[in-house]
Design a protein around this motif. Structure first.
Motif, PDB file in Angstrom:
ATOM      1  N   HIS A  35      -6.674  -2.548   3.946  1.00 44.71           N
ATOM      2  CA  HIS A  35      -8.001  -2.275   3.279  1.00 44.71           C
ATOM      3  C   HIS A  35      -8.079  -3.127   2.114  1.00 44.71           C
ATOM      4  N   HIS A  36      -6.839  -3.674   1.734  1.00 42.46           N
ATOM      5  CA  HIS A  36      -6.789  -4.628   0.558  1.00 42.46           C
ATOM      6  C   HIS A  36      -7.109  -6.100   1.371  1.00 42.46           C
ATOM      7  N   HIS A  83       0.777  -1.214   0.051  1.00 42.35           N
ATOM      8  CA  HIS A  83       0.148   0.022   0.013  1.00 42.35           C
ATOM      9  C   HIS A  83       0.598   1.270  -0.078  1.00 42.35           C
TER      10      HIS A  83
HETATM   11 CU   LIG Z   1      -4.355   0.362  -0.708  1.00 39.24          CU
END
Ligand SMILES: [Cu+2]
Ligand code: HEA
Ligand code: HEA
Ligand code: CUA
Lengths: 243, 550, 101, 349
Positions: free
Chosen positions: B313-314, B264
């Protein structure tokens, strides 16, 4: 006529040595002064060490994660590690750190011969650490502590680990090998660096005004020590030992 | 020649004589390039290698897009398909978009912008190029011979046990490339701290430098984690000890955590430089000081910091606990705020400006539009309730292509066109370059807009065949892709052409006030004949005074 | 580079403390404690030792503020990595895997 | 004929969750859409209005206003908080299955879906569910990670090996819908698709009654005997192990003082890693059945325990000798058993 001239033509030399990384000036052109260069170098090493923190941090994180999932098993596995050699090695590294810092101290007060001596001592203790490590690895090998290579599930069942939980033991041991392995690698690199510094000192490269490479090597060496300071309890001292 | 329409830039040194010594002609021969420690030459080396990688990644995906024209797949076998999109993802992320802006534009401009003779550690800089090339060649070899079919995310246990392909060599290449970007970051951070020209205070730094600082910050702290995660994965695959494989007692989510802890933040490694470029180009062509300098500057650091807090959030539907999901979703929104600040400030910069639409400007306006669109869809994904539906569908694919292709590649193009005269001393054809910008913009929308729709309709990603009702959107997307391809080949053509036949530009064709334009184009080996003393901020277009003019 | 010259004795004293702490942490590992406490004890002592090494041996004490920032940042990011990952691990199994919960 | 084929623009909205997700989507589209359009409009307008005219002088400086900056820093923040909360509500709702959900047991493997109904039907790559009843699908994988995705229901959950995850949904429209695997799982990932058939409750009932070879619980009972669980978990006096009646869903006290709820995951763990959690007052003598017992069989056992009423535990008969290496029957009365007293209280001699 120097070797350089016999080997290369004017133009080739220009290509080879002007502005290439073969060019050797003590003060590189992008710096204002030697102290400026030294400070920058030290800062660079600190930043690099920050990345090393994350590098080892990942491994500590993994141990922690599995400790969260199965504390008892990890604890049990940790008890089988050879804490005595681990402890001795801790002491060895700590002393070596002192030697290193004394070397730098002597550099600051411009006692080049002492610098040389202390550097050799540092490297010597480093080698000593590696020897102990090798011994420890050998003992681990004898005691079947190498998952995937020399490992005996039955033993662990007899040690009271539930047959279905041996996976965690393997993982812990695997992480033990990875962590100590990477640390040993760092020590080795450190030793080489220290020896190089020793040679340079011998050749009189350093003075009270300029000993930046020494300083930087010192930082690295101490950091390797710090890593071990954490490795020791995090791997060897998880359980309750008995005499 | 459109530059004529530009305002006369600040008192400009006379047209330099052709044989004036610069970094290009100071010494000749392959050796003088391959062993150079000149940041400008290293930048050029990167430019070449990165472009090659982009083309390869593009060709791979072009085949994919052709294949997806029909529901049952027109072209290749399932295995080939899987290897193609993996190759595409791996190349485009690790060997194109992550290095592209820092290693090419950053390497070239950063020392010029801070008025330094070179980076702090030129040898390490060269080393990182070699790491990149070796890692790249190695990975390419692995992917072209046997291939890898894990997707660029390498999720265990599939990658560690199930697949039969060339995982380990690929990972080795990635680790090397990782360290390459780590060392670049190290160089930038140290240089920014220690090599700034006299008078160049932090708040006189161009936003591009702030962005580079943020980028480097991220790669320094994130890359080691990825490297270690990949090393563990390799060991697991080689020794069959399960750190990640549940069958052996491991926890597959641990790998996902570690991977996204890097990947991320890595997406901001990819976008931050773009934001920097835009913050240089828009003021220049709007002839306006950047609006809200301090806010834009600090938002770069804010992004660098917050980007580390949102990785899971993945993993909203990957089996993390409810609590973790809530925390990470909440944090994911925070990271959007600094991006918002930037977008609004760019827009405000145009206000009451005197806007010229040279090619770099066109690309950068495109960036703002597409990045905003992509970012806003990012919010959809960060919203737990929506992500449970669109996760791992083409909606996600569309989201990140909007930001990475529409956003970052556009910005990179903008930057390249902006600094091309600086690098080469030549000007490319304005007509062709504007056409290219237009084609890319149109082709882009056609390619990726349909993917949002087909994604929300539920077409999962990494599908070599799909149910018939999705076909119409896929055909549109494939059509767009071919236009896009043309759009990307054009610059290749006219830029190379300009190298030889392009008219020589003055030192400062755009009349920019940044420090990097205050020296000759192309710059001399040591960047500045005399180390400049900086007396003002980077964007004083209203006075037209450069940073080092009293 | 360390500006100030630290007297040798300081270094010696520090080393002695470090060795002592090492002995202590081993000693603690012989006290029967629940696993969590062993970890806690081990890490606290380790942190103490590390602090000493960084401050004295690595001359952080006399280093510019910038160096301090680097150190603090690396600690902070380690904390981020750990705390946020454990938001997942420490809440595993907190909610029953069945309807009605 | 697939519902989804009717419109290429929007997926069918066939579950209660789907409605929630779509409303959220519309909200986001309006908010983000308007903000996006606003930005786009302003840029366009400025570009036209302030385009450079020949011979124009340098524009004057506009001084940045901190008020403005803070305004467009804080406002998005508030909007974001709003979006987050709504999203969280939908997610939490999609996370907790209602108590009266029909349990369906699903298994993903390269590259197919297998389902078992409580009534005993087994299906492959098709899943029949009743209209208007909440259904919880318990999921696990036999190899790599898969993902259970029904676009029409807007539900999505990864399927992990050696672990349980679950989704629940309540269908609102009869018809056939797609079931996709959305987590890359190898060569034929794209072929790992199936069909969800939503039937009127009545039709569903008689579909169930068709070719039902005994309920899953019954299956579970067979497994219970087959693996000689009964040799310890028996109704006999002084059995070696807790009686498992009424265990499911009740709190169990563990020997380390903690308590757990005996959910599906706990039962699975007790069978595969008996050593992991030991019920208070019992020896850790239960052998692991890892490697012997299949995921289907564990599902059957869970169904069995769910249905197990008081006094239904089979007695141990000698055709079911305990597994080799099992210690002799313990006659000591264990202190405790599980907390709610109902489950696992050993019978007195
Ligand atoms: Cu991300
Ligand atoms: C350069 C790359 C990049 C960037 C910058 C971003 C930016 C963002 N991304 Fe993206 N993302 C990716 C690349 C990127 N992403 C990739 C590659 C993947 C897929 C990985 C894989 O699985 O293969 C992914 C996947 C991904 C997911 C996981 C989806 C899934 O798999 O289920 C999520 C979920 O939260 C997400 C969220 C976000 C958010 C919130 C931002 C934010 O930073 C966006 C912030 C910007 C804005 C919000 C726009 C401007 C703001 C305004 C105009 C303010 C006004 C707005 C309002 C007031 C509403 N992204
Ligand atoms: C980071 C940068 C990046 C870039 C620039 C791109 C560029 C493009 N991507 Fe990218 N893409 C990713 C990152 C990127 N992608 C990632 C990370 C994934 C996920 C992978 C995974 O799932 O693991 C992905 C996945 C992905 C998919 C999903 C595959 C799947 O899940 O099955 C698709 C499908 O359309 C796609 C399309 C495209 C297209 C059409 C372009 C175009 O912009 C490319 C255009 C460029 C060219 C075409 C090359 C230049 C032209 C020539 C050399 C001329 C010769 C070629 C022709 C004549 C055709 N990408
Ligand atoms: Cu199963 Cu993808």
């Amino acid at each position: 006529m120097s070797l350089k001239d016999t080997l290369f033509t004017e133009a080739e030399q220009k290509a080879l040595f002007d502005h290439t990384f073969l060019a050797r000036e003590r003060l590189e052109e992008q710096y204002a002064s030697l102290p400026h260069q030294s400070e920058t170098a030290a800062f660079g090493m600190w930043v690099f060490l920050a990345t090393e923190v994350m590098f080892f941090g990942t491994l500590f994180l993994s141990v922690g994660a599995y400790w969260c999932l199965a504390p008892e098993v990890i604890e049990r596995a940790s008890l089988e590690l050879n804490w005595i050699i681990g402890g001795i090695n801790t002491l060895v590294l700590l002393v070596s750190s002192l030697m290193m810092v004394l070397a730098i101290h002597s550099a600051q007060i411009n006692r080049q011969s002492d610098v040389y001596r202390y550097l050799l001592l540092t490297a010597g203790l480093g080698v000593c650490f590696l020897c102990f490590k090798a011994l420890e690895y050998y003992i681990d090998y004898r005691e079947n502590l190498i998952p995937g290579f020399k490992f005996d599930e039955a033993e662990w069942v007899s040690r009271g680990v539930d047959a279905s939980q041996i996976g965690y033991v393997k993982i812990f041991l695997f992480l033990y090998w990875t962590m100590t392995g990477f640390h040993a690698l760092h020590v080795t690199i450190g030793i080489v660096a220290v020896l190089v510094m020793a040679v340079l000192t011998r050749r009189g490269h350093f003075s009270a005004e300029y000993y930046s490479p020494l300083d930087v090597t010192g930082l690295y060496w101490h950091f390797v020590d710090v890593v071990w300071i954490f490795l020791f309890p995090a791997l060897y001292l998880l359980g309750t030992h008995r005499l | 020649m459109t530059t004529a329409t530009l305002l006369p830039p600040a008192p400009q040194p006379a047209e330099p004589p052709a044989e004036r010594s610069n970094y290009l002609n100071v010494s000749y021969g392959v050796v003088s390039w391959l062993l150079t420690k000149d940041h400008k030459r290293i930048a050029i080396l990167y430019l070449i290698s990165v472009t090659v990688m982009f083309l390869l990644g593009g060709v791979a995906i072009s085949i994919v897009r052709l294949h997806l024209m029909t529901p049952q797949g027109a072209l290749v076998s399932a295995d080939t398909y899987n290897r193609l999109f993996t190759m595409h993802g791996v190349i485009m992320v690790f060997f194109f978009l992550v290095p592209v802006a820092p290693a090419v534009l950053g390497n070239f401009c950063l020392p010029l912008m801070i008025g330094a003779k070179d980076l702090a550690f030129p040898r390490i800089n060269l080393l990182s190029w070699y790491l990149y090339v070796i890692g790249g060649a190695w990975t390419l070899w692995a992917m072209l011979t046997e291939g890898v079919d894990t997707g660029w995310t390498f999720y265990a246990p599939y990658s560690s046990q199930a697949t039969h392909y060339n995982v380990v060599p690929t990972l080795i290449g990635l680790v090397l490339a990782g360290f390459s970007s780590l060392f670049t970051g190290l160089n930038f951070i140290v240089s920014t701290h220690w090599l700034r020209a006299p008078g160049l205070t932090w708040f006189r730094l161009p936003i591009f430098v702030w962005a580079m600082y943020g980028t480097s910050f991220i790669s320094l702290l994130a890359v080691p984690v990825l490297a270690m995660a990949l090393i563990l994965l390799m060991l697991e695959r080689l020794l069959h000890i399960g750190i990640f494989d549940p069958a052996l007692g491991g926890d597959p989510l641990l790998f996902q955590h570690l991977f996204w802890f890097y990947s991320h933040p890595a997406v901001y490694i990819m976008i931050l430089p773009g934001m920097g470029i835009v913050s240089e180009v828009i003021p220049c062509f709007a002839r306006k000081a950047l609006f809200g300098y301090t806010f834009v500057a600090f938002s770069s650091l804010a992004i660098a910091f917050l980007s580390f807090l949102v990785w899971a959030h993945h993993m909203f539907v990957a089996g993390i606990t409810l609590y973790a999901a809530l925390i990470f979703s909440c944090l994911s929104f925070l990271v959007a705020v600094p991006s918002a600040i930037k977008v609004f400030n760019w827009t405000a910069t145009l206000y009451k400006g005197s806007i010229a639409f040279e090619t770099p400007m066109l690309f950068c306006l495109g960036f703002v539009a597409l990045f905003t669109a992509g970012g806003l869809t990012g919010l959809f994904l960060a919203t737990l309730g929506v992500d449970i539906h669109v996760h791992d569908t083409y909606f996600v694919i569309a989201h990140f292509h909007f930001i990475m292709v529409g956003g970052m590649v556009m910005a990179y193009m903008g930057g390249l066109h902006f600094w091309w005269p600086k690098m080469t001393g030549r000007m490319y054809s304005q007509w062709w370059s504007r056409l290219a910008a237009l084609i890319i913009f149109v082709g882009f929308f056609l390619t990726f807009l349909p993917q949002f729709i087909v994604g929300y309709n539920g077409m999962p990603r990494r599908y070599y065949q799909y149910v018939p009702e999705f076909q119409v959107w896929n055909v549109l997307s494939s059509a767009g892709a071919s236009i896009l391809a043309v759009g990307y080949v054009l610059p290749l053509a006219y830029l190379i052409y300009s190298l030889r036949y392009g008219p020589r530009t003055g030192n400062n064709p755009w009349g920019a006030t940044g420090l990097e334009w205050q020296t000759a184009s192309p710059p001399p080996r040591d960047n500045f004949d005399v180390t400049p003393t900086v007396v003002r901020g980077p964007y004083e277009y209203d006075t037209g005074k450069a940073q080092n003019e009293p | 580079m360390s500006t100030k010259l630290v007297p040798v004795n300081t270094y010696i004293v520090v080393l002695v403390i470090l060795l002592a702490l090492t002995v202590l942490t081993v000693a603690v590992s012989f006290v029967p404690l629940p696993p969590a406490d062993h970890v806690a004890a081990g890490l606290t002592i380790a942190t103490l030792k590390a602090t000493l090494v960084v401050l004295i041996f690595m001359h952080a004490l006399h280093s510019p503020r910038l160096t301090w920032c680097v150190i603090l940042v690396s600690i902070a990011w380690l904390l981020i990595l750990f705390s946020l990952t454990y938001t997942d691990y420490l809440t595993r199994g907190a909610l029953p895997q069945m309807p009605g919960h | 004929m697939f519902e989804s084929a009717k419109s290429a623009w929007f997926p069918p909205e066939a579950s209660t969750t789907a409605a929630h997700v779509d409303h959220l989507l519309y909200f986001l589209l309006t908010v983000c859409g308007s903000v996006g359009l606003l930005v786009a409009f302003l840029m366009f307008y400025f570009c036209i209005k302030y385009r450079r005219r020949p011979g124009a002088g340098r524009p004057a400086r506009t001084h940045a206003s901190h008020a403005l900056e803070w305004f467009w820093t804080i406002t998005p923040l508030f909007i974001f908080v709003g979006i987050f909360i709504w999203g969280a509500v939908v997610y939490v709702d999609a996370y907790h299955a209602p108590a009266d959900s029909i349990p369906i047991y699903g298994i993903g493997k390269q590259w197919m879906w297998k389902f078992q109904h409580p009534e005993g039907q087994r299906e492959i790559n098709t899943l029949h569910v009743p209209l208007g009843r909440p259904v919880q699908v318990l999921l696990t994988s036999e190899d790599v990670i898969h993902s259970f995705f029904i676009p029409a229901f807007r539900v999505h959950m990864d399927v992990l090996p050696n672990r349980y995850t679950s989704v629940w949904f309540q269908a609102t429209r009869p018809g056939e819908y797609h079931l996709f695997c959305s987590q890359y799982c190898g060569t034929n990932h794209a072929g790992m698709i199936g069909t969800v058939v939503v039937m009127e409750p009545a039709d569903f009932e008689n579909w169930l009654s068709l070719h039902a070879e005994g309920s899953l619980a019954l299956e579970g009972r067979k497994v219970f005997l087959k693996y000689r669980c009964v040799s310890c978990h028996s109704a006999n006096a002084g059995a070696r192990a807790p009686v498992l009646e009424g265990l499911y869903g009740n709190t169990v006290r563990l020997n380390n003082g903690r308590t757990v709820i005996a959910d599906d995951a706990y039962i699975r763990e007790s069978i595969l890693d008996p050593g992991a959690k030991i019920a208070a007052g019992w020896e850790n003598i239960m052998p692991t059945f890892r490697g012997q017992i299949t995921e289907e069989e564990i599902y059957a056992l869970i169904a069995y325990f769910r249905s197990l009423q008081r006094g239904q535990t089979p007695r141990r008969v000698e055709d079911y000798p305990p597994p080799t290496g099992t210690p002799p029957i313990n006659t000591k009365t264990p202190e405790g058993g599980t907390s709610d007293g109902k489950a696992s209280v050993p019978k007195q001699p």
